[in-house]
Design a protein around this motif. Structure first.
Motif, short mmCIF file in Angstrom:
data_model
loop_
_atom_site.label_atom_id
_atom_site.label_comp_id
_atom_site.label_asym_id
_atom_site.label_seq_id
_atom_site.Cartn_x
_atom_site.Cartn_y
_atom_site.Cartn_z
N PRO A 101 7.16 -81.09 39.74
CA PRO A 101 6.66 -82.05 39.15
C PRO A 101 5.53 -81.33 37.87
O PRO A 101 4.78 -80.76 38.23
N ILE A 102 5.96 -81.72 36.45
CA ILE A 102 5.13 -81.16 35.57
C ILE A 102 4.15 -82.25 34.83
O ILE A 102 3.09 -82.01 34.76
N SER A 103 4.55 -83.51 34.81
CA SER A 103 3.65 -84.47 34.16
C SER A 103 4.33 -85.82 34.14
O SER A 103 5.66 -86.01 34.65
N ARG A 104 3.52 -86.86 34.11
CA ARG A 104 3.65 -88.23 34.22
C ARG A 104 3.48 -89.07 33.14
O ARG A 104 2.33 -88.93 32.73
N ASN A 105 4.12 -89.70 32.55
CA ASN A 105 3.94 -90.83 31.55
C ASN A 105 4.41 -92.17 31.89
O ASN A 105 5.51 -92.39 31.68
N LEU A 106 3.65 -93.01 32.29
CA LEU A 106 3.81 -94.36 32.83
C LEU A 106 5.01 -94.08 34.05
O LEU A 106 4.68 -93.60 34.95
N ASN A 107 6.12 -94.50 33.74
CA ASN A 107 7.37 -94.51 34.77
C ASN A 107 8.34 -93.37 34.53
O ASN A 107 9.09 -93.23 35.06
N ARG A 130 9.80 -93.52 42.27
CA ARG A 130 10.02 -94.90 41.64
C ARG A 130 9.76 -94.84 40.19
O ARG A 130 9.44 -95.67 39.52
N CYS A 131 10.20 -93.62 39.67
CA CYS A 131 10.03 -93.11 38.17
C CYS A 131 11.46 -92.82 37.64
O CYS A 131 12.34 -92.30 38.56
N GLN A 132 11.54 -92.75 36.40
CA GLN A 132 12.76 -92.12 35.85
C GLN A 132 12.46 -90.81 35.68
O GLN A 132 11.26 -90.39 35.08
N ILE A 133 13.53 -90.08 36.15
CA ILE A 133 13.23 -88.54 35.86
C ILE A 133 14.00 -87.68 34.50
O ILE A 133 14.92 -88.20 34.19
N ASN A 134 12.85 -87.26 34.03
CA ASN A 134 12.81 -86.59 32.71
C ASN A 134 13.30 -84.87 33.10
O ASN A 134 12.10 -84.21 33.40
#
Length: 583
Positions: A101-107, A130-134
């Motif tokens: 995992p690199i970073s999280r921005n909201l979902n 529970r996040c959208q994967i980028n």
């Protein structure tokens, strides 16, 4: 998605690599044939065959899928520690699937993948976080390093070692001297129980994992009177690391013996064994050797990582001319090719590279080795077993009844093996083998010394290669300096006042050693009519070298100097492994 990305997406992976100039059409067709025969993804096949480097492959996959590529050097694989990403994705899950995992921005959660085509894992991550994967892509090598840096692999080992010194972790027992150990009564149940305790299992596992992370080829466990010595061999050099407590020695040795199916009760005789482990998505072989010492058993664990072996001849260190000569020789349907050098100089890897290049469905290739270090598909490999009479000579005699086209012999050790190799080469087979001598001309005279007739060698030997391994300077920290006039003269650059050399400095990337990885220097002696004539006369190695040099032989020293001048290695490193040529 941009118009450019959409255009790129229409191309297949092979086409993208060809357009990037890192793959030829001929190489692509060969890889496709291997993929059809053996299965697997094209990218994996290309990397395994050594046709494409891992970073180039991941860049191409990123272009094909329209997602960014990140490398460790770019700093893009440094996750934010303020977002508690390790709680979203546990360390064991990251290591198992090689992702970070690199970073999280909201979902939206940005994750670096070594395998962006693993849609099942991506779907599981969506449910887990529970996040959208980028997604972004990175090489497996860079990701494993980044994972260990982020989740603290080094800290886990150090914590386990520190805990081994805590009171009550294991019962302290004084070391036994050799004469005392003969009368020792072993409690096998207790030995096995201690070896399978969680702290011991965890400690051994972490030591092995750390060794693989550090690119070690061997792990040495050496008991001393009042302490343990733990050392890793990295790039050919032993480095001592922080050891566990002395009383963990016996449980650790027993644990390794259990893994290798050795006799844990036998401590007075040497033992050899092996085991295999799946680690970080790849299979790794381990060879274990134990010998008794006055303070207990000394253990050496050899790590054979199949993913790290180079099977592409062009990546081993040959210069263009020597590589062309070697390739020409291995494509001749008959003759004897010898690779010479000391133990650990990469001779077997060179032979594997040759076999990998010439193997084909229409060729019957047999090898006899001690031991079989790496398994190669579509090649029949045999390991010698002297205890039951399966020696190099016995195996070779059987090979000649197996309708072979190409035979590889791990080492020529005696007259019988040498004579069978020569006879096989005379009867229309291509024979490849190794022998222990200091240079290429000496390989010929060594065979004469053990009893092979010179006239037979002059008719069969087609090429002799001598080689050494030198450490490569770390590209991240090597520093340039201006050599002295004496050094310029020694290197043959006395008139070139602008030629700079490079030396090691040390940084975090190379573990403060100044070196990262190894390459080979080669001395390739091709047979000419004049050489064959003087071999038939039984001439000395000195005479052979003089004639070969007049014919254009590039010596080990000269090949090494070329690597010093282009900044691949340092002069000090070259002088440590290759004898300095005198005027």
């Amino acid at each position: 998605m941009t118009k450019k990305t959409l255009t790129q997406q229409r191309y297949k992976l092979g086409e993208i690599l060809i357009r990037a100039g890192v793959l030829t059409e001929e190489q692509l067709q060969k890889a496709l044939r291997v993929q059809q025969a053996e299965g697997g993804r094209l990218g994996e096949v290309l990397v395994r065959l050594g046709m494409v480097q891992e970073p180039d492959l991941m860049v191409a996959i990123g272009q094909q899928m329209g997602i960014p590529y990140a490398s460790l050097a770019s700093g893009l694989l440094s996750p934010s520690r303020e977002q508690a990403l390790e709680q979203l994705i546990p360390a064991h899950f990251a290591r198992q699937h090689v992702l970070l995992p690199i970073s999280r921005n909201l979902n939206s959660l940005t994750i670096a993948f070594a395998d962006p085509l693993d849609l099942i894992t991506m779907d599981n991550l969506t449910k887990m976080t529970r996040c959208q994967i980028n997604p972004i892509v990175a090489t497996r090598t860079d990701l494993m390093k980044a994972i260990e840096q982020f989740y603290g692999g080094d800290k886990l080992l150090q914590e386990a070692i520190d805990r081994s010194y805590e009171p009550g972790m294991a019962e302290e027992s004084p070391p036994l001297l050799e004469d005392e150990s003969e009368h020792e009564t072993l409690n096998l149940d207790q030995l096995k129980a201690e070896a399978e305790e969680a702290p011991v299992v965890r400690l051994v596992d972490l030591i092995i994992r750390q060794a693989i992370k550090e690119r070690a080829s061997d792990v040495h466990i050496e008991p001393q009177k009042d302490r343990l010595v733990l050392r890793y061999r990295i790039d050919g050099v032993l480095h001592e690391i922080s050891p566990p407590a002395r009383h963990f020695h016996l449980p650790m040795v027993s644990r390794l013996k259990i893994l290798s199916r050795l006799d844990i009760a036998e401590k007075r005789l040497p033992q050899d064994g092996s085991f295999m482990m799946a680690m970080d998505g790849r299979q790794i072989d381990f060879r274990i050797s134990t010998i008794p010492s006055i303070y207990g058993e000394r253990v050496v664990l050899r790590i054979l990582d199949k993913s790290s072996i180079l099977l592409d001849l062009s990546q081993l260190g040959f210069d263009a001319s020597s590589l062309a000569e070697f390739r020409r020789a291995v494509r001749v349907p008959y003759g004897l090719i010898l690779v010479t050098g000391p133990t650990g100089s990469g001779k077997t890897t060179t032979l594997y590279g040759a076999l990998n290049e010439i193997r084909a469905p229409e060729k019957n290739i047999l090898t006899i080795e001690d031991p079989v270090e790496y398994r190669i598909d579509s090649i029949s490999q045999v390991q010698i077993k002297p205890m039951i009479g399966l020696t190099f000579a016995a195996g070779l005699r059987a090979f000649l009844r197996q309708d072979p086209d190409i035979i590889m012999v791990g080492e020529v050790r005696d007259l019988e093996t040498a004579e069978i190799c020569v006879r096989a080469a005379l009867t229309g087979h291509l024979v490849l083998s190794t022998i222990h001598t200091n240079d290429a001309p000496s390989a010929v005279t060594r065979l004469v010394d053990i009893g092979v007739a010179p006239f037979l060698l002059s008719s069969t030997i087609s090429l002799v290669v001598a080689q050494r391994l030198v450490r490569k300077l770390c590209p991240a920290c090597k520093e340039a300096y201006e050599p002295s006039p004496e050094l310029r003269r020694r290197l043959g650059r006395s008139g070139d006042q602008e030629q700079l050399l490079y030396r090691p400095k040390g940084c975090e990337s190379c573990g403060q050693t100044g070196y990262y990885g190894r390459t080979a220097v080669f001395e390739v002696m091709t047979m000419t009519t004049e050489l064959r004539d003087i071999i038939a006369k039984g001439s000395s190695a000195h005479t052979l070298r003089d004639v070969a040099s007049k014919g254009g032989l590039v010596t080990l020293w000269e090949a090494g100097v070329a690597k010093v001048l282009d900044g691949t290695t340092s002069l000090e490193e070259l002088m440590s492994v290759v004898l300095l040529e005198t005027d």
